[in-house]
Design a protein around this motif. Structure first.
Motif, PDB file in Angstrom:
ATOM      1  N   GLY A  12      -4.433  -0.540  14.243  1.00 44.41           N
ATOM      2  CA  GLY A  12      -5.119   0.433  14.965  1.00 44.41           C
ATOM      3  C   GLY A  12      -5.253   0.090  16.405  1.00 44.41           C
ATOM      4  N   GLY A  14      -2.885  -0.111  18.693  1.00 45.56           N
ATOM      5  CA  GLY A  14      -1.877   0.581  19.712  1.00 45.56           C
ATOM      6  C   GLY A  14      -0.523  -0.092  19.519  1.00 45.56           C
ATOM      7  N   LYS A  15      -0.372  -0.897  18.979  1.00 49.35           N
ATOM      8  CA  LYS A  15       0.810  -1.638  18.883  1.00 49.35           C
ATOM      9  C   LYS A  15       2.030  -1.090  18.767  1.00 49.35           C
ATOM     10  N   THR A  16       2.090  -0.124  17.729  1.00 47.49           N
ATOM     11  CA  THR A  16       3.352   0.895  17.599  1.00 47.49           C
ATOM     12  C   THR A  16       3.433   1.600  18.721  1.00 47.49           C
ATOM     13  N   THR A  17       2.493   2.344  18.926  1.00 44.42           N
ATOM     14  CA  THR A  17       2.164   3.255  20.114  1.00 44.42           C
ATOM     15  C   THR A  17       2.705   2.837  21.209  1.00 44.42           C
ATOM     16  N   ASN A 137      -6.096   0.039  25.898  1.00 46.71           N
ATOM     17  CA  ASN A 137      -5.723   1.340  25.529  1.00 46.71           C
ATOM     18  C   ASN A 137      -6.515   2.131  24.593  1.00 46.71           C
ATOM     19  N   ARG A 168      -4.866   5.695  28.687  1.00 43.34           N
ATOM     20  CA  ARG A 168      -5.968   6.732  28.263  1.00 43.34           C
ATOM     21  C   ARG A 168      -5.688   7.139  26.868  1.00 43.34           C
ATOM     22  N   SER A 170      -5.172  10.056  24.311  1.00 43.97           N
ATOM     23  CA  SER A 170      -4.673  11.529  24.638  1.00 43.97           C
ATOM     24  C   SER A 170      -3.977  12.101  23.334  1.00 43.97           C
ATOM     25  N   THR A 174      -1.133  10.776  19.982  1.00 40.15           N
ATOM     26  CA  THR A 174      -1.530  10.643  18.753  1.00 40.15           C
ATOM     27  C   THR A 174      -0.464  11.598  17.809  1.00 40.15           C
TER      28      THR A 174
HETATM   29  N1  ADP Z   1      -3.327   6.071  23.930  1.00 37.55           N
HETATM   30  C1  ADP Z   1      -3.708   6.671  23.011  1.00 37.55           C
HETATM   31  N2  ADP Z   1      -3.985   7.928  22.911  1.00 37.55           N
HETATM   32  C2  ADP Z   1      -4.112   8.516  21.672  1.00 37.55           C
HETATM   33  N3  ADP Z   1      -4.024   8.064  20.512  1.00 37.55           N
HETATM   34  C3  ADP Z   1      -3.590   6.737  20.502  1.00 37.55           C
HETATM   35  C4  ADP Z   1      -3.292   5.922  21.488  1.00 37.55           C
HETATM   36  N4  ADP Z   1      -2.975   4.448  21.369  1.00 37.55           N
HETATM   37  C5  ADP Z   1      -3.007   4.434  20.020  1.00 37.55           C
HETATM   38  N5  ADP Z   1      -3.483   5.733  19.300  1.00 37.55           N
HETATM   39  C6  ADP Z   1      -3.563   6.191  17.928  1.00 37.55           C
HETATM   40  O1  ADP Z   1      -4.403   4.978  17.188  1.00 37.55           O
HETATM   41  C7  ADP Z   1      -4.074   4.695  16.008  1.00 37.55           C
HETATM   42  C8  ADP Z   1      -3.436   3.485  15.873  1.00 37.55           C
HETATM   43  O2  ADP Z   1      -2.204   3.066  16.760  1.00 37.55           O
HETATM   44  P1  ADP Z   1      -0.893   2.198  16.268  1.00 37.55           P
HETATM   45  O3  ADP Z   1      -0.138   2.281  17.438  1.00 37.55           O
HETATM   46  O4  ADP Z   1      -0.595   2.666  14.831  1.00 37.55           O
HETATM   47  O5  ADP Z   1      -1.622   0.886  16.134  1.00 37.55           O
HETATM   48  P2  ADP Z   1      -1.268  -0.473  15.496  1.00 37.55           P
HETATM   49  O6  ADP Z   1       0.371  -0.407  15.400  1.00 37.55           O
HETATM   50  O7  ADP Z   1      -1.693  -1.586  16.303  1.00 37.55           O
HETATM   51  O8  ADP Z   1      -1.839  -0.328  14.119  1.00 37.55           O
HETATM   52  C9  ADP Z   1      -2.751   5.857  15.681  1.00 37.55           C
HETATM   53  O9  ADP Z   1      -3.234   6.983  15.081  1.00 37.55           O
HETATM   54  C10 ADP Z   1      -2.315   6.268  17.155  1.00 37.55           C
HETATM   55  O10 ADP Z   1      -1.828   7.569  17.308  1.00 37.55           O
END
Ligand code: ADP
Ligand code: MG
Length: 220
Positions: A12, A14-17, A137, A168, A170, A174
């Protein structure tokens, strides 16, 4: 070629994002980019599946350490690897980090995220002498600049290297996985502007870091 692992032993953050959006910006910037989903949870795969043919990069799911050890043989300028956030999948994460040139470590401004970050750097990144940056992030703008600066200070005081730019929070970011969109698909509207600016800034900073760092011996 550079292999970039996006890592952190916490879910959670933001790795995937970060993988999806930074890969998109760098692919649009003229790089041949492959995204590899090495996380058994398959979030990246699901997101990429929703995007289909429209994604600006190639995509492959693979958690097999033997295949991950051979990424450098593939014909790309950049390979971004999404990695598992749990402590169980260490052989996969180790294989990715053994091949990587650079590590991006997202950090959300949550005190409970600090210890997993430090542990990841000390136990997995530093022993391999890998260049890395922490990426602040999901910054809540309502908390104000002072809150962000406090967190920059926390990372600096831990002696960790971080990006000067941050991403930021946003709503467009998401919501995007549902429709398979990445930041390069966003229209230039007021609600998308922060995400477009932030990911472009981080991608530019990455390129300037790499411009000053030679690639690993043996790399093309
Ligand atoms: N910059 C951002 N703005 C809005 N939502 C974000 C942002 N970075 C991550 N998120 C949200 O946070 C949650 C976790 O992100 P995710 O990339 O799945 O993390 P991880 O891969 O580390 O588990 C998701 O719901 C994603 O949409
Ligand atoms: Mg993930």
């Amino acid at each position: 070629m550079r292999i970039v692992a996006v890592a952190g032993q916490k879910g959670g953050i933001g790795k995937t994002t970060s993988v999806m959006n930074l890969s998109a910006v760098l692919a649009k910037g003229g790089n041949r980019v492959l995204v590899v989903d090495a996380d058994g949870q398959r979030s990246t795969t699901w997101w990429a599946g929703n995007g289909g043919e429209d994604l600006p990069f190639d995509f492959a799911p693979d958690v097999d350490p033997k295949n991950l050890a051979r990424l450098r043989e593939l014909p790309y300028d950049l390979i971004f690897v999404d990695t598992p956030g749990n402590l169980e999948a260490t052989s996969t994460l180790s294989a990715v980090l053994d091949s990587a040139d650079f590590v991006i470590l997202p950090l959300v401004l949550d005190p409970l995220a600090v210890q997993p970050l430090v542990r990841t750097v000390k136990s997995l990144v530093e022993p391999r002498h890998l260049d890395y940056r922490v990426l602040l992030n999901n910054i809540d703008r309502r908390r104000g600049d002072a809150h962000l600066q406090d967190w920059e200070g926390i990372v600096d005081n831990l002696g960790l290297a971080r990006f000067k730019n941050h991403v930021r929070k946003s709503a467009s970011v998401t919501d995007a996985p549902l429709t398979g969109r990445v930041v390069t698909d966003y229209t230039d509207t007021r609600q998308n502007r922060a995400a477009i600016f932030d990911y472009n800034s981080v991608a530019l900073e990455l390129q300037s870091i790499w411009a000053n760092a030679p690639v690993q011996a043996g790399a093309i």
